[in-house]
Design a protein around this motif. Sequence first.
Motif, PDB file in Angstrom:
ATOM      1  N   ALA A 118       0.808  -1.218   0.000  1.00  0.00           N
ATOM      2  CA  ALA A 118       0.000   0.000   0.000  1.00  0.00           C
ATOM      3  C   ALA A 118       0.840   1.265   0.000  1.00  0.00           C
ATOM      4  N   GLY A 119       2.157   1.125   0.108  1.00  0.00           N
ATOM      5  CA  GLY A 119       3.032   2.280   0.025  1.00  0.00           C
ATOM      6  C   GLY A 119       3.724   2.671   1.303  1.00  0.00           C
ATOM      7  N   GLY A 152       5.874  -6.716 -19.423  1.00  0.00           N
ATOM      8  CA  GLY A 152       5.972  -5.393 -18.818  1.00  0.00           C
ATOM      9  C   GLY A 152       4.644  -4.700 -18.598  1.00  0.00           C
ATOM     10  N   ALA A 153       3.580  -5.228 -19.160  1.00  0.00           N
ATOM     11  CA  ALA A 153       2.269  -4.590 -19.009  1.00  0.00           C
ATOM     12  C   ALA A 153       1.810  -4.664 -17.554  1.00  0.00           C
ATOM     13  N   GLY A 154       1.270  -3.573 -17.058  1.00  0.00           N
ATOM     14  CA  GLY A 154       0.675  -3.551 -15.724  1.00  0.00           C
ATOM     15  C   GLY A 154       1.642  -3.491 -14.575  1.00  0.00           C
ATOM     16  N   THR A 200       3.905  -0.919  -8.314  1.00  0.00           N
ATOM     17  CA  THR A 200       4.966   0.036  -7.992  1.00  0.00           C
ATOM     18  C   THR A 200       4.445   1.446  -7.722  1.00  0.00           C
ATOM     19  N   HIS A 201       3.195   1.740  -8.086  1.00  0.00           N
ATOM     20  CA  HIS A 201       2.636   3.087  -7.935  1.00  0.00           C
ATOM     21  C   HIS A 201       1.282   3.028  -7.227  1.00  0.00           C
ATOM     22  N   PHE A 257      -2.532  -6.747  -8.994  1.00  0.00           N
ATOM     23  CA  PHE A 257      -1.588  -7.476  -9.851  1.00  0.00           C
ATOM     24  C   PHE A 257      -0.295  -7.660  -9.073  1.00  0.00           C
ATOM     25  N   PRO A 258      -0.290  -8.595  -8.105  1.00  0.00           N
ATOM     26  CA  PRO A 258       0.875  -8.757  -7.222  1.00  0.00           C
ATOM     27  C   PRO A 258       2.111  -9.217  -7.978  1.00  0.00           C
ATOM     28  N   ALA A 259       3.254  -8.887  -7.425  1.00  0.00           N
ATOM     29  CA  ALA A 259       4.520  -9.278  -8.048  1.00  0.00           C
ATOM     30  C   ALA A 259       5.525  -9.635  -6.973  1.00  0.00           C
TER      31      ALA A 259
END
Length: 434
Positions: free
Chosen positions: A112-113, A308-310, A315-316, A342-344
């Motif tokens: 969440a930042g 690279g999409a999404g 990240t933002h 869209f977890p990474a």
Amino acid sequence: MGSRGQFEVIRDPLWNNIRVDAEALAIVDSEPFQRLRYVRQLGHAFLVYPGATHSRFEHALGAYQLAGRALGLLGERGELEGIPGVECLLVRLAALLHDIGHYPFSHALEEAGLPSHEAMAAEHFEHPELEAALGGTGIPAVVRRLSDLIGGCDGSPLRGLISGSLDLDKIEYLTRDARMCGVPYGTVDVDRLLHSLTIIESPDRTRAVGVHEKGVSALESLLFAKYQMYRNVYWHHAVRSATAMFKRLVRDAIHHGELEPSWIARSTDETLMEALQRVGDRTLAERLRRRRLYKRSLDLPATGLRAGAGEWIHTHPDLVERVENQIAEELGSPAGSVLLDFPAKPEMLSVELPLLTNDGRTETLTTARVEGRFGIQRVAEELHTAARRLRIFVADEELAVNRQAVLALVERTADEIAEGLEEGRALLVAPPRA
């Protein structure tokens, strides 16, 4: 140093008896460490796997136990020769304290930042009780040295036991999470891995924790277990729906000045949820409490997206919230009724550690390695992609989003999306048919 005759034995369902020695007892009894009893290891996974109510407290004790076992095996083989005893103690204490800065509900708030839990550890180290307990160890500059070990910045040859491709944290949480969730995916050959750990000296005479070639297959199984747990447990669609709802709740409460990030960092799962039910979107908080989770309006495998999409979605977080609100508005629904996920975990299967071959040579295992000895790394990126799903969760399952419009949206860059929002352009614009 504390009295060497003092210790406690704690019963644990995973490792049986965990002996907590004198230097660790005061740490375990301190308020910051006791807080971990009330912070679930897997966040909202218990809404899907009812047994997943285990805490950061027991995980930390398990990591401490594994640190003791690993050091004991290395010591039996004479591999700790020349390494000061205080460094071994620091490793055990770092294993115990590696999650001291963790927020409630696992990693959701970092997504969440909020600052990383490693960065938040410093605040907890300053608590008077923990500060006194650490001071009682008699180790010079103990807080700095522990922080360096936990952050992977320490120059100790034992650093890899705390921060690295084969650190004890990974072995512990995969084994415990699988057991408590009741799934077979996280099975790890712990004994084989621990017996395969070795101290390897590189050509420049530096020493580091590595693995013997005989343990590579067990290491491969650990990495595949990690992939399976992400795909089936950590990123389960209902877990991610609850996580997205929780993140939105906390972000809104912070944005409106109703909760302070510093208070959140010191809270527990239940105290935070109780606070969220008193402030902000109480309807959303009550839905989460009662497991009235948002439903999937769209669920796309990452394998179907352009490379690279999404990526801006993880990240933002501020931009994601603006996008969610704009999509909701375009669908004629209130803000907060549409959530994007869209977890990474790019480092999910990353490997960077020394390898001692059967014929006594020293090599380095890396993600880029493609020889047959370490085959899983050939498909590391593909496995990470296979575990990921792009999802849009909605409060009202009657809400429908256009698949092609979403695909077009996520293929834009963060800057392009931000510019479009500033100019008031619609986000869900389906591309023209060819």
